[in-house]
Design a protein around this motif. Structure first.
Motif, PDB file in Angstrom:
ATOM      1  N   VAL A   1       1.254  11.481 -10.618  1.00  0.00           N
ATOM      2  CA  VAL A   1       0.811  12.883 -10.564  1.00  0.00           C
ATOM      3  C   VAL A   1       1.928  13.809 -11.044  1.00  0.00           C
ATOM      4  CG1 VAL A   1       0.136  14.760  -9.006  1.00  0.00           C
ATOM      5  CG2 VAL A   1      -0.881  12.483  -8.740  1.00  0.00           C
ATOM      6  N   GLU A   2       3.150  13.522 -10.607  1.00  0.00           N
ATOM      7  CA  GLU A   2       4.292  14.349 -11.013  1.00  0.00           C
ATOM      8  C   GLU A   2       4.553  14.227 -12.512  1.00  0.00           C
ATOM      9  OE1 GLU A   2       7.366  12.903  -8.503  1.00  0.00           O
ATOM     10  OE2 GLU A   2       6.541  13.799  -6.663  1.00  0.00           O
ATOM     11  N   ALA A   3       4.409  13.018 -13.053  1.00  0.00           N
ATOM     12  CA  ALA A   3       4.613  12.817 -14.487  1.00  0.00           C
ATOM     13  C   ALA A   3       3.568  13.579 -15.292  1.00  0.00           C
ATOM     14  CB  ALA A   3       4.564  11.319 -14.817  1.00  0.00           C
ATOM     15  N   LYS A   4       2.333  13.570 -14.808  1.00  0.00           N
ATOM     16  CA  LYS A   4       1.264  14.302 -15.488  1.00  0.00           C
ATOM     17  C   LYS A   4       1.561  15.807 -15.502  1.00  0.00           C
ATOM     18  CE  LYS A   4      -3.768  14.950 -15.478  1.00  0.00           C
ATOM     19  NZ  LYS A   4      -3.748  16.406 -15.422  1.00  0.00           N
ATOM     20  N   ALA A   5       2.125  16.295 -14.404  1.00  0.00           N
ATOM     21  CA  ALA A   5       2.446  17.725 -14.324  1.00  0.00           C
ATOM     22  C   ALA A   5       3.510  18.110 -15.341  1.00  0.00           C
ATOM     23  CB  ALA A   5       2.908  18.070 -12.911  1.00  0.00           C
ATOM     24  N   LEU A   6       4.381  17.153 -15.676  1.00  0.00           N
ATOM     25  CA  LEU A   6       5.437  17.408 -16.652  1.00  0.00           C
ATOM     26  C   LEU A   6       4.922  17.319 -18.088  1.00  0.00           C
ATOM     27  CD1 LEU A   6       8.344  15.372 -15.004  1.00  0.00           C
ATOM     28  CD2 LEU A   6       8.097  17.865 -15.079  1.00  0.00           C
TER      29      LEU A   6
ATOM     30  N   LEU B   1       0.828  -1.204   0.000  1.00  0.00           N
ATOM     31  CA  LEU B   1       0.000   0.000   0.000  1.00  0.00           C
ATOM     32  C   LEU B   1       0.869   1.264   0.000  1.00  0.00           C
ATOM     33  CD1 LEU B   1      -2.727  -1.173   2.520  1.00  0.00           C
ATOM     34  CD2 LEU B   1      -3.053  -0.769   0.077  1.00  0.00           C
ATOM     35  N   ASP B   2       1.962   1.214   0.753  1.00  0.00           N
ATOM     36  CA  ASP B   2       2.898   2.348   0.740  1.00  0.00           C
ATOM     37  C   ASP B   2       3.457   2.571  -0.659  1.00  0.00           C
ATOM     38  OD1 ASP B   2       2.563   2.844   3.435  1.00  0.00           O
ATOM     39  OD2 ASP B   2       4.324   1.674   4.055  1.00  0.00           O
ATOM     40  N   LYS B   3       3.774   1.459  -1.343  1.00  0.00           N
ATOM     41  CA  LYS B   3       4.323   1.566  -2.701  1.00  0.00           C
ATOM     42  C   LYS B   3       3.267   2.127  -3.658  1.00  0.00           C
ATOM     43  CE  LYS B   3       7.634   0.901  -5.693  1.00  0.00           C
ATOM     44  NZ  LYS B   3       8.867   1.727  -5.646  1.00  0.00           N
ATOM     45  N   ILE B   4       2.007   1.765  -3.450  1.00  0.00           N
ATOM     46  CA  ILE B   4       0.933   2.305  -4.294  1.00  0.00           C
ATOM     47  C   ILE B   4       0.849   3.816  -4.125  1.00  0.00           C
ATOM     48  CG2 ILE B   4      -1.586   2.422  -4.556  1.00  0.00           C
ATOM     49  CD1 ILE B   4      -1.619  -0.604  -4.026  1.00  0.00           C
ATOM     50  N   ARG B   5       0.951   4.283  -2.885  1.00  0.00           N
ATOM     51  CA  ARG B   5       0.922   5.729  -2.640  1.00  0.00           C
ATOM     52  C   ARG B   5       2.104   6.414  -3.318  1.00  0.00           C
ATOM     53  NH1 ARG B   5      -1.837   3.992   2.241  1.00  0.00           N
ATOM     54  NH2 ARG B   5       0.077   3.208   3.181  1.00  0.00           N
ATOM     55  N   GLU B   6       3.267   5.761  -3.249  1.00  0.00           N
ATOM     56  CA  GLU B   6       4.459   6.316  -3.896  1.00  0.00           C
ATOM     57  C   GLU B   6       4.288   6.392  -5.412  1.00  0.00           C
ATOM     58  OE1 GLU B   6       8.905   4.685  -4.914  1.00  0.00           O
ATOM     59  OE2 GLU B   6       8.134   4.244  -2.902  1.00  0.00           O
ATOM     60  N   GLU B   7       3.789   5.294  -6.007  1.00  0.00           N
ATOM     61  CA  GLU B   7       3.616   5.269  -7.459  1.00  0.00           C
ATOM     62  C   GLU B   7       2.533   6.247  -7.903  1.00  0.00           C
ATOM     63  OE1 GLU B   7       5.557   3.976  -9.465  1.00  0.00           O
ATOM     64  OE2 GLU B   7       6.635   2.414  -8.372  1.00  0.00           O
ATOM     65  N   THR B   8       1.497   6.421  -7.083  1.00  0.00           N
ATOM     66  CA  THR B   8       0.444   7.392  -7.411  1.00  0.00           C
ATOM     67  C   THR B   8       1.010   8.800  -7.457  1.00  0.00           C
ATOM     68  OG1 THR B   8      -1.229   5.982  -6.362  1.00  0.00           O
ATOM     69  CG2 THR B   8      -1.808   8.291  -6.720  1.00  0.00           C
TER      70      THR B   8
END
Length: 280
Positions: free
Chosen positions: A190-195, A179-186
């Motif tokens: 979001v950061e990739a979308k911003a780029l 679950l922690d990894k899912i939060r990290e990947e999410t």
């Protein structure tokens, strides 16, 4: 068609020999079907996959007459590949049947050998995987991931890859870590979308799906089955929206998101009430 066994081909009770003879006639370079003659294993592979899915669909719908037909379609695919293999001098239907027969006997020593049948299903699964590992070693497949099929559905293949890695200790110990990894990947998505980089977004979205498949494995959920159920639920509820709009003399194109969302919630409440009469 004189050099084929016409009596067998037209025998409605001819069984497996009949089907093999029909395929031999269809592939005959002088008298066969032009389309069938042109095919090879690569060109019919998509049909083989499609037929397997149609078998699963009939089972899910519990349509047993349809399942009989779909199993026949799937069997035809095996016969097709077998005929092509025979023409190329690679294998034939009998050698295919013998190979799988040998495999089943070898993988069930508790049925066909001296081992005790007094085992749990879990222990039999462990034994099965041990035998498969020995078979891979015999084929000089030493990599942990060597024989995970490339053409599996992506979610299914992700789970299989993760299971293989987990066998050698490459796995999270706790579900919370996934679950922690899912939060990290999410967050990375979001950061990739911003780029505004489509390539980067695609990569991060794939990473997120891969971890979601891992979560499914930790929760002992089949992700393909779960997604099929979600697809069915979406279809069912959207059709409820269409029916409700039709009663109002409208189509979805004549509605808007606010109205359709309200109808969606109505359908959701009705379903929940049907599952649990105590739900308000």
């Amino acid at each position: 068609m004189s050099h084929f066994d016409e009596a067998l081909i037209f025998d409605p009770n001819g069984g497996m020999p009949r089907l093999l003879e029909i395929m031999r006639a269809l592939r005959d370079p002088d008298h066969g079907c032009p389309w069938d003659i042109e095919q090879d294993s690569a060109s019919i592979a998509p049909y083989t996959i499609e037929e397997a899915y149609e078998v699963a669909d009939a089972i899910e719908r519990q349509d047993w007459p349809e399942l009989e037909k779909e199993l026949g379609d799937l069997l035809l695919q095996s016969v097709y590949h077998a005929q092509i293999g025979k023409e190329r001098g690679l294998f034939d239907f009998d050698s295919i049947a013998n190979t799988i027969g040998d495999k089943m006997v070898a993988r069930h020593p508790h049925v066909f050998g001296d081992e005790s049948r007094n085992k749990s299903a879990a222990q039999q699964t462990v034994d099965w995987e041990t035998i498969k590992a020995q078979e891979r070693a015999g084929r000089a497949q030493h990599g942990v991931l060597d024989d995970v099929a490339l053409n599996l559905p992506a979610l299914t293949r992700a789970v299989k890859l993760q299971k293989r890695a987990a066998r050698v200790g490459f796995d999270w110990a706790e579900t919370e870590q996934v679950l922690d990894k899912i939060r990290e990947e999410t967050q990375e998505l979001v950061e990739a979308k911003a780029l505004q980089s489509h390539e980067h977004v695609t990569e991060e979205f794939g990473d997120l799906l891969f971890v979601m498949a891992n979560l499914a494995r930790h929760l002992k959920v089949d992700p393909e089955e779960a997604l099929r159920a979600a697809n069915a639920k979406f279809t069912r509820r959207f059709r409820s929206i269409e029916a409700a709009l039709s009663e109002r003399g409208k189509s979805p194109n004549e509605s808007d998101l606010e109205e359709m969302d309200a109808l969606w919630n109505d359908a959701k409440r009705i379903e929940k009430a049907a599952r649990s009469p105590d739900v308000a």
